[in-house]
Motif scaffolding. Structure first.
Motif, PDB file in Angstrom:
ATOM      1  N   ALA A   5     -13.741  62.165  28.970  1.00 57.85           N
ATOM      2  CA  ALA A   5     -13.008  61.050  28.357  1.00 57.85           C
ATOM      3  C   ALA A   5     -11.650  60.895  29.015  1.00 57.85           C
ATOM      4  CB  ALA A   5     -12.836  61.277  26.864  1.00 57.85           C
ATOM      5  N   LYS A   6     -11.236  59.656  29.189  1.00 59.90           N
ATOM      6  CA  LYS A   6      -9.925  59.330  29.758  1.00 59.90           C
ATOM      7  C   LYS A   6      -9.233  58.300  28.882  1.00 59.90           C
ATOM      8  CE  LYS A   6     -10.042  61.622  33.672  1.00 59.90           C
ATOM      9  NZ  LYS A   6      -9.062  62.608  34.048  1.00 59.90           N
ATOM     10  N   ARG A   7      -7.910  58.417  28.809  1.00 58.50           N
ATOM     11  CA  ARG A   7      -7.066  57.421  28.140  1.00 58.50           C
ATOM     12  C   ARG A   7      -6.307  56.682  29.238  1.00 58.50           C
ATOM     13  NH1 ARG A   7      -5.199  57.120  23.074  1.00 58.50           N
ATOM     14  NH2 ARG A   7      -5.782  59.279  22.691  1.00 58.50           N
ATOM     15  N   ARG A   9      -3.416  53.570  30.076  1.00 54.05           N
ATOM     16  CA  ARG A   9      -2.396  52.643  29.604  1.00 54.05           C
ATOM     17  C   ARG A   9      -2.169  51.683  30.762  1.00 54.05           C
ATOM     18  NH1 ARG A   9       1.893  52.602  25.686  1.00 54.05           N
ATOM     19  NH2 ARG A   9       0.684  54.098  24.516  1.00 54.05           N
ATOM     20  N   GLY A  34     -16.124  54.069  23.456  1.00 52.17           N
ATOM     21  CA  GLY A  34     -14.673  54.083  23.349  1.00 52.17           C
ATOM     22  C   GLY A  34     -14.120  52.832  22.729  1.00 52.17           C
ATOM     23  N   GLU A  45      -4.064  49.688  25.906  1.00 53.78           N
ATOM     24  CA  GLU A  45      -4.476  51.089  25.893  1.00 53.78           C
ATOM     25  C   GLU A  45      -5.983  51.152  25.662  1.00 53.78           C
ATOM     26  OE1 GLU A  45      -3.341  55.118  23.412  1.00 53.78           O
ATOM     27  OE2 GLU A  45      -3.154  53.185  22.412  1.00 53.78           O
ATOM     28  N   VAL A  47      -9.476  54.097  25.541  1.00 52.54           N
ATOM     29  CA  VAL A  47     -10.093  55.405  25.669  1.00 52.54           C
ATOM     30  C   VAL A  47     -11.549  55.158  26.007  1.00 52.54           C
ATOM     31  CG1 VAL A  47     -10.815  57.509  24.464  1.00 52.54           C
ATOM     32  CG2 VAL A  47      -8.513  56.593  24.113  1.00 52.54           C
ATOM     33  N   ARG A  49     -15.251  57.157  27.087  1.00 49.50           N
ATOM     34  CA  ARG A  49     -15.985  58.418  27.163  1.00 49.50           C
ATOM     35  C   ARG A  49     -17.361  58.146  27.754  1.00 49.50           C
ATOM     36  NH1 ARG A  49     -15.322  63.209  25.289  1.00 49.50           N
ATOM     37  NH2 ARG A  49     -13.693  62.639  23.816  1.00 49.50           N
ATOM     38  N   ALA A  79      -8.253  62.304  27.689  1.00 47.96           N
ATOM     39  CA  ALA A  79      -8.224  61.894  26.286  1.00 47.96           C
ATOM     40  C   ALA A  79      -8.568  63.089  25.412  1.00 47.96           C
ATOM     41  CB  ALA A  79      -9.216  60.762  26.054  1.00 47.96           C
ATOM     42  N   ALA A  84     -16.046  59.043  20.250  1.00 48.86           N
ATOM     43  CA  ALA A  84     -15.693  57.680  20.654  1.00 48.86           C
ATOM     44  C   ALA A  84     -16.752  56.733  20.109  1.00 48.86           C
ATOM     45  CB  ALA A  84     -15.624  57.585  22.176  1.00 48.86           C
TER      46      ALA A  84
END
Length: 94
Positions: A5-7, A9, A34, A45, A47, A49, A79, A84
């Protein structure tokens, strides 16, 4: 959905240009779980997955975004390990 998982911005002209809806469509097409939302500071923003290759593809596509967007930069970080939503969804502004 298991996987990494990545967040993200996303900074630039990314609100009011169909960016969130475009992200939902794009992420679902890549098979990712996500969410995406606008932030009060003018960023978007998200997220995501799923499989590492699909997340990397999403990040690359987010650098361009929909036609009216102008992405200046994207900050990517790991993340938190939390469930998610599936399918990928749009959330209210935070």
């Amino acid at each position: 959905m298991a996987g990494r998982a990545k967040r993200l911005r996303i900074h630039g002209r990314v609100q009011g240009v169909f960016y969130r809806a475009w992200t939902v469509e794009t992420a679902r097409g890549l098979g990712l779980a996500g969410w995406v939302r606008n932030r009060a500071d003018g960023t978007v923003e998200l997220v995501a997955r799923g499989e590492a290759e699909a997340i990397e593809r999403l990040i690359a596509l987010c650098r361009e975004g929909p036609p009216a967007a102008r992405v200046e930069r994207i900050v990517v970080e790991a993340a938190p390990d939390e469930p998610a939503p599936e399918p990928f969804e749009k959330r209210p502004t935070a």
